[in-house]
Design a protein around this motif. Sequence first.
Motif, PDB file in Angstrom:
ATOM      1  N   PRO A 103       0.825  -1.208   0.000  1.00  0.00           N
ATOM      2  CA  PRO A 103       0.000   0.000   0.000  1.00  0.00           C
ATOM      3  C   PRO A 103       0.855   1.251   0.000  1.00  0.00           C
ATOM      4  N   ALA A 104       0.489   2.207  -0.823  1.00  0.00           N
ATOM      5  CA  ALA A 104       1.308   3.401  -1.021  1.00  0.00           C
ATOM      6  C   ALA A 104       1.466   4.215   0.245  1.00  0.00           C
ATOM      7  N   HIS A 105       0.456   4.219   1.119  1.00  0.00           N
ATOM      8  CA  HIS A 105       0.535   5.103   2.283  1.00  0.00           C
ATOM      9  C   HIS A 105       1.607   4.680   3.279  1.00  0.00           C
ATOM     10  N   VAL A 106       2.110   3.449   3.184  1.00  0.00           N
ATOM     11  CA  VAL A 106       3.190   3.021   4.078  1.00  0.00           C
ATOM     12  C   VAL A 106       4.558   3.250   3.437  1.00  0.00           C
ATOM     13  N   LEU A 107       4.588   3.876   2.259  1.00  0.00           N
ATOM     14  CA  LEU A 107       5.834   4.117   1.534  1.00  0.00           C
ATOM     15  C   LEU A 107       6.044   5.601   1.282  1.00  0.00           C
ATOM     16  N   SER A 108       5.519   6.430   2.165  1.00  0.00           N
ATOM     17  CA  SER A 108       5.459   7.867   1.904  1.00  0.00           C
ATOM     18  C   SER A 108       6.725   8.631   2.259  1.00  0.00           C
ATOM     19  N   SER A 115      12.562   6.778   4.542  1.00  0.00           N
ATOM     20  CA  SER A 115      12.821   5.825   5.624  1.00  0.00           C
ATOM     21  C   SER A 115      11.856   4.644   5.609  1.00  0.00           C
ATOM     22  N   SER A 116      10.639   4.872   5.087  1.00  0.00           N
ATOM     23  CA  SER A 116       9.675   3.767   5.030  1.00  0.00           C
ATOM     24  C   SER A 116      10.088   2.730   3.997  1.00  0.00           C
ATOM     25  N   TRP A 117      10.687   3.163   2.889  1.00  0.00           N
ATOM     26  CA  TRP A 117      11.240   2.214   1.923  1.00  0.00           C
ATOM     27  C   TRP A 117      12.396   1.443   2.563  1.00  0.00           C
ATOM     28  N   GLU A 118      13.222   2.152   3.292  1.00  0.00           N
ATOM     29  CA  GLU A 118      14.357   1.500   3.951  1.00  0.00           C
ATOM     30  C   GLU A 118      13.887   0.463   4.962  1.00  0.00           C
ATOM     31  N   TYR A 127      -5.763   8.909  -2.661  1.00  0.00           N
ATOM     32  CA  TYR A 127      -5.018   7.872  -3.385  1.00  0.00           C
ATOM     33  C   TYR A 127      -3.898   8.461  -4.229  1.00  0.00           C
ATOM     34  N   THR A 128      -4.199   9.539  -4.949  1.00  0.00           N
ATOM     35  CA  THR A 128      -3.164  10.125  -5.805  1.00  0.00           C
ATOM     36  C   THR A 128      -2.041  10.749  -4.972  1.00  0.00           C
ATOM     37  N   THR A 129      -2.397  11.346  -3.846  1.00  0.00           N
ATOM     38  CA  THR A 129      -1.383  11.930  -2.966  1.00  0.00           C
ATOM     39  C   THR A 129      -0.452  10.853  -2.426  1.00  0.00           C
ATOM     40  N   GLN A 130      -1.028   9.725  -2.020  1.00  0.00           N
ATOM     41  CA  GLN A 130      -0.218   8.605  -1.538  1.00  0.00           C
ATOM     42  C   GLN A 130       0.758   8.121  -2.605  1.00  0.00           C
ATOM     43  N   LEU A 131       0.255   7.938  -3.804  1.00  0.00           N
ATOM     44  CA  LEU A 131       1.099   7.416  -4.884  1.00  0.00           C
ATOM     45  C   LEU A 131       2.221   8.392  -5.225  1.00  0.00           C
ATOM     46  N   GLN A 132       1.900   9.672  -5.257  1.00  0.00           N
ATOM     47  CA  GLN A 132       2.934  10.663  -5.541  1.00  0.00           C
ATOM     48  C   GLN A 132       4.017  10.642  -4.459  1.00  0.00           C
ATOM     49  N   ALA A 133       3.598  10.584  -3.205  1.00  0.00           N
ATOM     50  CA  ALA A 133       4.575  10.563  -2.115  1.00  0.00           C
ATOM     51  C   ALA A 133       5.452   9.322  -2.186  1.00  0.00           C
ATOM     52  N   ALA A 134       4.849   8.165  -2.462  1.00  0.00           N
ATOM     53  CA  ALA A 134       5.620   6.927  -2.552  1.00  0.00           C
ATOM     54  C   ALA A 134       6.602   6.980  -3.716  1.00  0.00           C
ATOM     55  N   TRP A 137      10.659   6.868  -3.153  1.00  0.00           N
ATOM     56  CA  TRP A 137      11.512   5.855  -3.764  1.00  0.00           C
ATOM     57  C   TRP A 137      12.760   6.489  -4.375  1.00  0.00           C
ATOM     58  N   HIS A 138      12.567   7.600  -5.080  1.00  0.00           N
ATOM     59  CA  HIS A 138      13.693   8.263  -5.726  1.00  0.00           C
ATOM     60  C   HIS A 138      14.648   8.882  -4.711  1.00  0.00           C
ATOM     61  N   VAL A 139      14.108   9.543  -3.693  1.00  0.00           N
ATOM     62  CA  VAL A 139      14.960  10.169  -2.688  1.00  0.00           C
ATOM     63  C   VAL A 139      15.716   9.110  -1.888  1.00  0.00           C
ATOM     64  N   PHE A 140      15.062   8.006  -1.609  1.00  0.00           N
ATOM     65  CA  PHE A 140      15.701   6.893  -0.911  1.00  0.00           C
ATOM     66  C   PHE A 140      16.876   6.326  -1.711  1.00  0.00           C
ATOM     67  N   GLY A 141      16.820   6.492  -3.013  1.00  0.00           N
ATOM     68  CA  GLY A 141      17.844   5.891  -3.859  1.00  0.00           C
ATOM     69  C   GLY A 141      17.544   4.439  -4.121  1.00  0.00           C
TER      70      GLY A 141
END
Length: 299
Positions: A126-131, A134-137, A175-182, A186-190
């Motif tokens: 779910p996108a909201h847990v990848l915002s 650090s959440s990707w990490e 939904y769109t806000t979540q996806l944009q943040a995720a 992802w990009h900032v996380f590298g």
Amino acid sequence: MIDVHQHLWPEAFVDRLRARREPPYLDGWTLHTATEAPYDVDPAAHELGKRVALEQDAGTTLAVVSLSSPLGVEELGDAELLNGWHEGASLFPEPFKAWASVDLLNPEVEQLESLLSKGFLGLQLPAHVLSSPSSWEALGELLRTLERSNKPILVHPGSASSNEAPCWWAPVVDYTTQLQAAWWAWHVFGGRRTYPRLRLCFAAAAGLAPVHHERLAARGGRLGTIDPNLYVDTSSYGPQGIDAVARILGIDQVVHGTDRPYAGTTDLRQGDAATAVIRHDNPHRLLFGAGTTPERGVQ
């Protein structure tokens, strides 16, 4: 034709939703969630025989269904509900396959590996847990497992954060806000540097996040080169939105996803060659990696 994004509820999953007394639950066919208005589900939309016939008529060779992440199931700790989804989805006939989901309160790599070994094509998150980066990490163990297994990820909208009156509010705003943040996290996380072979697909064109590249550049950021392992699906968008995204990412990074039963196949007006790539070649590369493409059938 390959559809990477559909929803179809198994009977065991429906039964467990009806047995619950707290959101999410079903009262008959009325769905109650914690953050959205009650929704009257169409029983025919989840009738297996009708859905199989619909895909046969459309010429679909593979339709990948997923758990409805806006329900919040991955964060409930309800093992019976999650098991009901997986057990039922694993028995769906052709052309259906499924994305796996995990209990995000206690994600277990062994459980994910078991599901992948049983035919689940990848993992939905779910996108909201990848915002945030650090959440990707924090989900690194799951990401490493998928990369090692040569399986993709579908980033799908998760639970809405508001309960506004208009029925369109959560899909259009949350939904769109979540996806944009995720996407940006992802990009900032590298993510690509950390997981060079991991394939990802963001549902609903990543909430049109790629279209904001000009604003990114204006504020000192940089999108970088086209990433051949990063995809967006077409669900909820038409010719204008998908054309704008394809101009940024390239047509090879766009995959066919309908979000059925909530939407259907849209004519993107890309021409026959591009339509074939979006509906066949690109989804195959997302799901199975680079290599031979499936035989093309009815579009």
